[in-house]
Design a protein around this motif. Sequence first.
Motif, PDB file in Angstrom:
ATOM      1  N   LYS A  80     -62.278 -28.338  -0.440  1.00 42.72           N
ATOM      2  CA  LYS A  80     -61.601 -29.379  -0.339  1.00 42.72           C
ATOM      3  C   LYS A  80     -61.744 -30.546  -1.584  1.00 42.72           C
ATOM      4  N   GLU A  81     -63.362 -30.250  -1.532  1.00 42.85           N
ATOM      5  CA  GLU A  81     -64.094 -31.339  -2.616  1.00 42.85           C
ATOM      6  C   GLU A  81     -63.770 -29.811  -4.074  1.00 42.85           C
ATOM      7  N   PRO A 135     -71.386 -39.318 -10.770  1.00 37.28           N
ATOM      8  CA  PRO A 135     -70.248 -39.547 -12.549  1.00 37.28           C
ATOM      9  C   PRO A 135     -70.438 -38.337 -13.068  1.00 37.28           C
ATOM     10  N   SER A 136     -71.083 -37.643 -13.357  1.00 34.88           N
ATOM     11  CA  SER A 136     -71.600 -36.471 -13.816  1.00 34.88           C
ATOM     12  C   SER A 136     -70.580 -34.905 -12.874  1.00 34.88           C
ATOM     13  N   LYS A 137     -70.724 -35.037 -11.350  1.00 36.93           N
ATOM     14  CA  LYS A 137     -70.208 -34.251 -11.068  1.00 36.93           C
ATOM     15  C   LYS A 137     -69.333 -33.774 -10.921  1.00 36.93           C
ATOM     16  N   PRO A 138     -68.136 -34.365 -10.766  1.00 33.12           N
ATOM     17  CA  PRO A 138     -66.691 -33.605 -11.016  1.00 33.12           C
ATOM     18  C   PRO A 138     -66.513 -32.550 -12.337  1.00 33.12           C
ATOM     19  N   LYS A 197     -72.555 -25.411  -4.788  1.00 32.78           N
ATOM     20  CA  LYS A 197     -72.985 -25.843  -4.018  1.00 32.78           C
ATOM     21  C   LYS A 197     -73.279 -27.133  -3.380  1.00 32.78           C
ATOM     22  N   TYR A 198     -74.396 -27.664  -4.732  1.00 31.69           N
ATOM     23  CA  TYR A 198     -74.476 -28.485  -4.702  1.00 31.69           C
ATOM     24  C   TYR A 198     -74.397 -29.494  -4.839  1.00 31.69           C
ATOM     25  N   ASP A 199     -73.274 -29.897  -5.382  1.00 28.57           N
ATOM     26  CA  ASP A 199     -72.560 -30.456  -6.680  1.00 28.57           C
ATOM     27  C   ASP A 199     -71.682 -30.909  -5.700  1.00 28.57           C
ATOM     28  N   LEU A 200     -71.445 -29.680  -5.308  1.00 31.31           N
ATOM     29  CA  LEU A 200     -70.111 -29.950  -4.264  1.00 31.31           C
ATOM     30  C   LEU A 200     -69.810 -30.647  -2.772  1.00 31.31           C
ATOM     31  N   GLN A 201     -71.636 -30.727  -2.508  1.00 30.67           N
ATOM     32  CA  GLN A 201     -71.947 -31.710  -0.955  1.00 30.67           C
ATOM     33  C   GLN A 201     -72.426 -33.141  -1.462  1.00 30.67           C
TER      34      GLN A 201
END
Length: 577
Positions: free
Chosen positions: A2-3, A125-128, A303-307
């Motif tokens: 989903k993310e 803010p940087s994750k997408p 995996k971390y960023d998606l969480q």
Amino acid sequence: MKEIKQTIQLIWKQHKILFSILIFINIVLGILPLISIFFVQLIINFLSLSSHFSLILMCFAGYISVSLITDSISSVQSYINGIISNRLSFEVEYDILNVVSRMDITAFENEETYSVIDKLSNEAPSKPFSVFTAFNSISVSIITIISSYFYIFKINPIYGITLVLLTFISIPFLLILSNNQFNVHWNRAEKERKAWYIKYLLTHDFSVKEIIFFDLSKHLKKKFANLKKEFISQDLKILKNLSIFNYVYDLIVSIVTAILVLSVIWSIYLGKALLGTLTSVTQIISLTQGSTQTFINNLFNLKYDLQILRKLYDFIDDNEKDDNGSYYNLPITTIEFKNVSYSYKNSVKALDNISFKIKKGEIVAIVGANGSGKSTIVKILTGLYKPTRGQYLINNIDSNKLNKHSFHKGISVLFQNFVQYELSVRENIGFGDIRNLKQEDKIMNTLKTYNDNLYKKLKVEDSLGNWFGNGKQLSGGQWQSIATSRAFFNRNASFVILDEPNSALDPISESNLFYEFKKFISHNKMGLFISHRIGAVKNADRIIVMSKGEIVAEGSHEYLLNNCTEYQKLEEAERYE
């Protein structure tokens, strides 16, 4: 997932063309290394066979062309990545601020809210773009790995299958490690906020006097160091586990590839393969190992960023609230509490069955000891709280049916804990009516009314406070004058609320404030003056006395002095101050 879908939709919505170009670039960059290796293999084979030199030059030209194309496309990729990264970070950061600005004030009374906002503001803010970049990089790596494994599979199927299995087996371990990292970092958000707060205390002027006087520096630095050491210990444990995984994985892959290279050497020795095959195999193995390591690292980070993004999207969804009430722009002529009660989430009852009414032209005062419920009334009157029971009526209309931003325009308020904006004079006063922020004369004339001395010292663009360069440092009383000017700046307000406005004022300033308040209200408005001091409110048209969340009496100053025990206690306590 989903993310990933939401992130791609977010990028696609804003950057369709750039997104499409990047997809194309990723496919090309995944294939070009193999083409380069192919040209090298041809050059070596032609040399070993003593082929015509023109063929060798053609292969060399092809090799150089691929290198130039790779460099050019990589530069374009970096530039596009920079564009998307900067814009996307701003868009996400703005979205977070947009959501926070719509949250109920009750959410900010929960310490977990601050930890979530702080964590998301710092990381989300940087994750997408990080997810998008990782996804791109993984895509390029997969294309390169599949192409390489296909080549290796042609040479020896067993080795090809073995390398594929190793890659797939490693994925669950990576996801477990990444999940552990996320849980550790997310669960320590409150402690990270505490470390930030201690550093803030040690580095800002408002606390430096007590830190020096009470010799607190050593104690606070120790607390900060202990928290940081705990974070470092947790991070090193995660790093240790990841390093062990990488070592074991690389060791197994190295053994398998060594056997593969040895088999190729044996084939060349027996005359079953050309020398160029060894070169291409070693280069492809090196390329595969690099791509696989990139794949592993990106998968771990992904995996971390998606969480984090899951928390971000949940946070946005949970707080997507629109104020659908009716707009109401007429002057406010009456406000009324009908049997209003309010309880906090911890079941503490702040107000119990409160009823009162204020009409146009009236100045009503509410007095009571600390904790009597005065500030809770202000928060309900300003739409920050909704009654747990009962009704808050504006012009006989239930406030729950009104758009709060529309009736806010008819109310002006000076909160007890007002904000000292480390911004310009224009903003500090103009925020009282943002629609007139450019009205310089009106801003300065308002300041002149409530503090003539300060008016002579300041200009409309002067910065206040000392956070930024050339800021003007103000005393507590001067800040109070600025906040009072902000409350009275909205001349169109029908209802003015002053919540403990005399907390930093001397008796003369207090008397002048009430005089200006009364003059302001005389123009077909109504006012509410909140205080615990009798001297500040005795000239009000009506005084309401609060105690433990209830109204215990109501009337004039003289009436209450003779008939209300609670009022008498407040008056007597004030005489001994």
